[in-house]
Design an enzyme around this catalytic site. Structure first.
Site, PDB file in Angstrom:
ATOM      1  N   LYS A 288      15.288 -27.931  -6.018  1.00  0.00           N
ATOM      2  CA  LYS A 288      16.022 -28.843  -6.880  1.00  0.00           C
ATOM      3  C   LYS A 288      15.891 -28.335  -8.320  1.00  0.00           C
ATOM      4  CE  LYS A 288      16.307 -33.821  -7.982  1.00  0.00           C
ATOM      5  NZ  LYS A 288      15.703 -35.153  -7.748  1.00  0.00           N
TER       6      LYS A 288
ATOM      7  N   SER B   1      18.974 -38.738  -6.328  1.00  0.00           N
ATOM      8  CA  SER B   1      19.395 -37.646  -7.168  1.00  0.00           C
ATOM      9  C   SER B   1      19.287 -36.264  -6.534  1.00  0.00           C
ATOM     10  CB  SER B   1      18.573 -37.675  -8.460  1.00  0.00           C
ATOM     11  OG  SER B   1      17.215 -37.371  -8.195  1.00  0.00           O
TER      12      SER B   1
ATOM     13  N   SER C 157      15.024 -40.830  -4.469  1.00  0.00           N
ATOM     14  CA  SER C 157      15.836 -39.627  -4.665  1.00  0.00           C
ATOM     15  C   SER C 157      15.659 -38.516  -3.642  1.00  0.00           C
ATOM     16  CB  SER C 157      15.594 -39.056  -6.068  1.00  0.00           C
ATOM     17  OG  SER C 157      16.291 -39.814  -7.031  1.00  0.00           O
TER      18      SER C 157
END
Lengths: 486, 490
Positions: B76, B151, B175
């Site tokens: 990420k 996210s 997330s």
């Protein structure tokens, strides 16, 4: 109307740790800009603070040194404001739960009286960097070497009543932190900076007046002058029926005045909240006890001991305990020579006098304690007189060796050989018939005064080396003998 | 080969069925083909990935290869990667190349992983749809009209679409779990303090936690084992031994008490999703577990508490992005104030600015007691509910989200509707607990996630329960239609 000045001080003390409070960067002063700023100090994304245990130890030592409450659990908070030399946009500080709580601190004023000053709290925080405006045309340079240097903010109660008291408090605090070894106390390098909270009230009143805060004053002298100026300024306002505005002011040393800071320089709402990147600091009783047992002897205890063990006056003891280095020096000399009173006298008069003239610290004295003790021993065993000793001290200061070497090489040894002295005394009596006649005609009271002339002549003839006690005895006998003979 | 699990790939690389370079190249080809549509990557690093794969192949040729040697993964874009741009999906950090690796990245490198690139996400991890990225919205591989969740939506989409064998994610309020649910993969948010946060760009420090996202619970166990452990550079990381999660996968579900919070099966939950969750729970029962109804009485406080605490922390965490030392700086600032306001206005997107404002307000003098302090009190109540529940049950189960993936743009104008996406996940972060999401079938062709929550440091039990369920079911093997039709060479 007569006004009472009420002063509270906030002292920012730089702690003498090797590395910063939340990163491994060095805290050394004077390095090239930004060479001691790590990713943590620069607040790079994802970087996290790790608390330096040494800073905690130093803060607790301070708390123990003033016998304050120690926060068994203390919490770091974020103090939020934007400034270019504050990389994270917040300062990590302690707000609601500081590491050191309420304490008392005794100061001694110049007239020898003492006062107890309350310490409200002392908390750990990090220093900001420096904004450099001078060297960059129309721009500002940022040096983050200082960012993250550990500070202990020591907040006093509004217990101080004058510039003199404030300075005495700061000097005592300075002496204490040097004793504890928790700060280098170097004011010129900003190791001890001071915010002054000052207000006036009618003498005898119990309620506090409106205060002004004077930020970041960094020498004893400036503290004194800033307080004097601000006291007069507020008195003028109050005398003319005005009201003091609560505000933050700056002391301008060049103009010797305080003036308000621009409102831009003052942040109003710091939005404090507990720092989630650090756990609360929880101190074990055994850890605190260990630190307490390792504390050095502090000035009040040392002063009392010097009075009781060495028979010094409170004043002399106070001078000698002013710094740990000076007290250690004195004790080394006293132990080595065996006479504490003479040691105290020599250290205070000759040694400190010379150090002051040359603006040297005791730690840089060219005469080590062993040499001074050696000199005193020669006075005590009558090898030299006090007067000659001062010459020897001068020579030692110049690096000519220890007392015995100097006495030997300069031929300063006191003459105590009765044959030699008798010959000198005889010669003086022979060369001074008028004075002898005057002496012999005088009564016992006057004779005591008149004998000084003969002693002086003998000392002169011996270039100061004659043993003065023996010379006195010989003269008294000879002048008396002849009187009897006549 | 790119459809294989991490566990299978480890074996295949060791058996020399193919090399890490071949495997890495396949992923890179697949990314080139497929990611134009999905936008799951912000940065792809083919050169360094192939160099790392070559190095891994050399290690695999000897007998001292680390456990994950040659496995291509994605990070990420919130994890700092040395020499590789780390943007946090923000214009603010569009030019930011870290000179250091996050601890998570460093540990996975040491374990032998190959870094394919950095995945898309909501800007600064603030969102539940991965639409707020400066680099454009990421799409769901099951239906490209839908969001992948957020996210960590890029990581979820990349794993679901076979653009990486596994990926890292972070979870502040759901997330990892919510995008895992919406993309039909398995992801675990570990106990707060289990995985180091150093080098992971902070959103809300007391809630953020990194974790793995993969196809199976077994893969998550393998990756978590490599990521977890004490880090002296993160004061909130726990100094506690890391269990062998993979070895613990064989733990039986016999006698396991599973709590079902009544509050999670209320009217918010779409009924089709509720059906899928109940079916999964029946499977767990069939494997020997006992289902017990429980109460998490303060559940309704989790959204308000979270939306005070997280923005409060974020508002100060993001203060460092001031245009002074790195990141976006506006052109020719007139003065300091202009430098700050314009750099931040230009550098941050709407949702980030909204949360900075909320957080600043909540911490302001005069409001602190009414908001932040109250939220912390609510947080303690929520945590206590969970601790009380774990007195009665071993794990807690329920839906990860109220519904399956929604359409792009559907909730972007309604922040509160977006916030409700995390209704079942936020409490877990507030309580610092571990939780995972795993596939539990589909609704209208879109995956549904089953959430399992454990007591602090109960990751091994959670992963074992998920693994046992995956041995007995095939929901985790169902592939997005586009992927299935691509027909991979392996």
């Amino acid at each position: 109307m007569s006004w009472e000045t009420v002063i509270g001080l906030e002292v920012h003390l730089q702690l003498a740790t090797q590395s910063k409070i939340f990163s491994g960067s060095s805290t050394r002063f004077g390095a090239e800009p930004n060479t001691q700023a790590s990713a943590v100090d620069l607040a790079m994304p994802g970087m996290l603070p790790v608390l330096n245990e040494q800073a905690v130890r130093f803060a607790v030592m301070f708390g123990l040194g003033i016998d304050a409450e120690i926060g068994r659990r203390s919490v770091f908070d974020r103090k939020n404001y934007f400034y270019p030399d504050l990389p994270k946009g917040y300062q990590i500080s302690q707000f609601a739960e500081p590491i050191v709580g309420r304490g008392e601190f005794e100061i001694t004023l110049e007239d020898g009286s003492t006062r107890s000053i309350g310490i409200t709290r002392a908390h750990l925080e990090e220093d900001a960097g420096k904004s450099l405006h001078e060297d960059f045309h129309g721009q500002t340079g940022i040096d983050l070497n200082r960012a993250g240097t550990p500070l202990l903010e020591i907040v006093s109660e509004p217990d101080l009543r004058s510039a003199t008291e404030a300075v005495a408090y700061l000097k005592a605090l300075h002496s204490l932190v040097l004793y504890l070894g928790i700060s280098d106390g170097n004011m010129a390098e900003g190791s001890m900076r001071c915010d002054i909270n000052l207000s006036l009230r009618p003498a005898g009143s119990d309620t506090l007046g409106t205060r002004a805060e004077i930020k970041n004053v960094n020498s004893f002298r400036f503290v004194e002058k800033a307080i004097q100026f601000e006291t007069l300024r507020q008195a003028d306002i109050l005398e003319s029926g005005g009201r003091v505005v609560q505000e933050t002011r700056l002391y301008d040393a060049e103009r010797d005045e305080t003036r308000p800071m621009r409102s831009k320089e003052v942040a109003n709402d710091y939005r404090y909240f507990p720092e989630p990147d650090l756990l609360p600091v929880v101190l074990e009783e055994s850890w605190i006890a260990q630190l307490r047992s390792e504390l050095p002897e502090l000035p009040p205890a040392k002063r009392a001991r010097f009075v009781s063990d060495y028979g010094l006056s409170t004043y002399d003891a106070g001078v000698l305990v002013d710094s740990r280095a000076l007290a250690d020096y004195f004790e080394a000399v006293a132990r080595d020579c065996g006479d504490a009173k003479i040691a105290a006298n020599w250290v205070q008069v000759e040694l400190l006098g010379q150090l002051n003239r040359e603006d040297l610290d005791i730690t840089r004295s060219p005469v080590p304690p062993t040499q001074l003790a050696g000199l005193i021993r020669r006075i005590l065993d009558d090898s030299i007189s006090g007067k000659i000793a001062k010459q020897v001290f001068e020579a030692m200061w110049q690096g000519e060796g220890d007392a015995d070497q100097i006495i030997e090489s300069r031929g300063l040894k006191q003459v105590s050989d009765s044959g030699k002295l008798e010959a000198m005394v005889d010669a003086v009596i022979k060369d001074s018939p008028d004075q002898v006649a005057q002496y012999r005609a005088a009564d016992a009271g006057k004779q005591k005064k008149l004998i000084g002339y003969f002693v002086g002549q003998v000392m002169k003839a011996s270039r100061g080396q004659a043993n003065p006690g023996m010379v006195n005895q010989l003269l008294a006998r000879k002048l008396g003998d002849n009187q009897q003979d006549a | 080969m790119i459809t294989m699990t991490v566990a299978q790939l480890i074996q295949a690389l060791r058996d020399r069925e193919f090399s890490s370079v071949e495997l890495t190249r396949s992923y890179l080809d697949r990314i080139a083909q497929r990611d134009g549509e999905l936008n799951s990557y912000i940065s792809v690093a083919p050169e360094t990935a192939l160099a790392e794969a070559e190095a891994a192949d050399r290690l695999l040729a000897g007998d001292s290869a680390p456990p994950l040697a040659g496995i291509p993964i994605a990070h990420k874009d919130i994890f700092c990667t040395r020499g590789l741009r780390t943007s946090c999906a923000s214009r603010m950090l569009d030019n930011f190349v870290p000179p250091y690796d996050a601890t998570v990245v460093e540990r996975l490198r040491h374990a032998g992983c190959v870094t394919l690139g950095k995945t898309n996400m909501d800007e600064f991890a603030m969102g539940s749809s991965s639409e707020s990225s400066y680099y454009g919205a990421c799409r769901n591989p099951w239906d490209s009209r839908c969001v992948p969740g957020g996210s960590s939506g890029g990581s979820a989409a990349a794993v679901a679409a076979d653009l990486a064998a596994a990926a890292t994610g972070t979870d502040t309020g759901g997330s990892i779990r919510q995008p895992a649910a919406l993309c039909g993969i398995t992801g675990i948010k570990p106990t707060y303090g289990r995985v180091s946060r150093l080098g992971m760009i902070a959103f809300a420090s007391s809630l953020d936690q990194g974790g793995p996202m993969a196809r199976t619970a077994e893969d998550c166990a393998i990756l978590l084992g490599a990521m977890a452990g004490h880090d002296a550079r993160d004061s909130t990381s726990m100094d506690r031994p890391v269990p062998d999660y993979r070895a613990a996968l064989s733990l039986s579900l016999q006698g396991l008490r599973i709590g079902l919070p009544r509050e999670w099966f209320g009217e918010q939950l779409q009924s089709a999703v509720a059906d899928r969750i109940r079916a999964a729970l029946r499977e767990l029962e069939a494997l020997g577990a006992t289902l017990v109804d429980i109460d998490l009485a303060h559940s309704e406080l989790s959204i308000p508490a979270y939306y005070i605490i997280a923005p409060a922390e974020a508002s100060t965490n993001l203060a460092r992005y001031d245009g002074v030392r790195y990141g976006h700086r506006c052109d020719s600032p007139r003065d300091l104030h202009d430098l700050y306001t314009r750099s931040r206005e230009e550098g941050f997107g709407d949702e980030v600015q909204r949360r900075i404002l909320i957080g600043t307000y909540a911490l302001s003098s005069g409001y602190y007691d009414a908001f932040y302090k109250k939220a912390q009190q609510a947080r303690r109540l929520i945590r206590q509910d969970y601790l009380d529940a774990f007195g009665q049950v071993d794990i807690i189960a329920g839906p990860t989200t109220p519904g399956p993936a929604f359409r792009l743009g559907e909730k972007t104008d309604d922040p509160v509707a977006m916030y409700l996406e995390d209704i079942y996940t936020l409490g877990v972060n507030l309580a610092g607990l571990p939780a995972l999401s795993m596939p539990a079938g589909q609704v209208d062709g879109l995956p549904v996630g089953l959430q399992l929550v454990g007591p602090h440091f109960g990751e091994a039990q959670l992963l074992a329960a998920a693994h046992q369920l995956q041995l007995a079911t095939d929901w985790h093997q169902q592939r997005p239609p586009a992927t299935a039709s691509t027909g991979d060479a392996a």
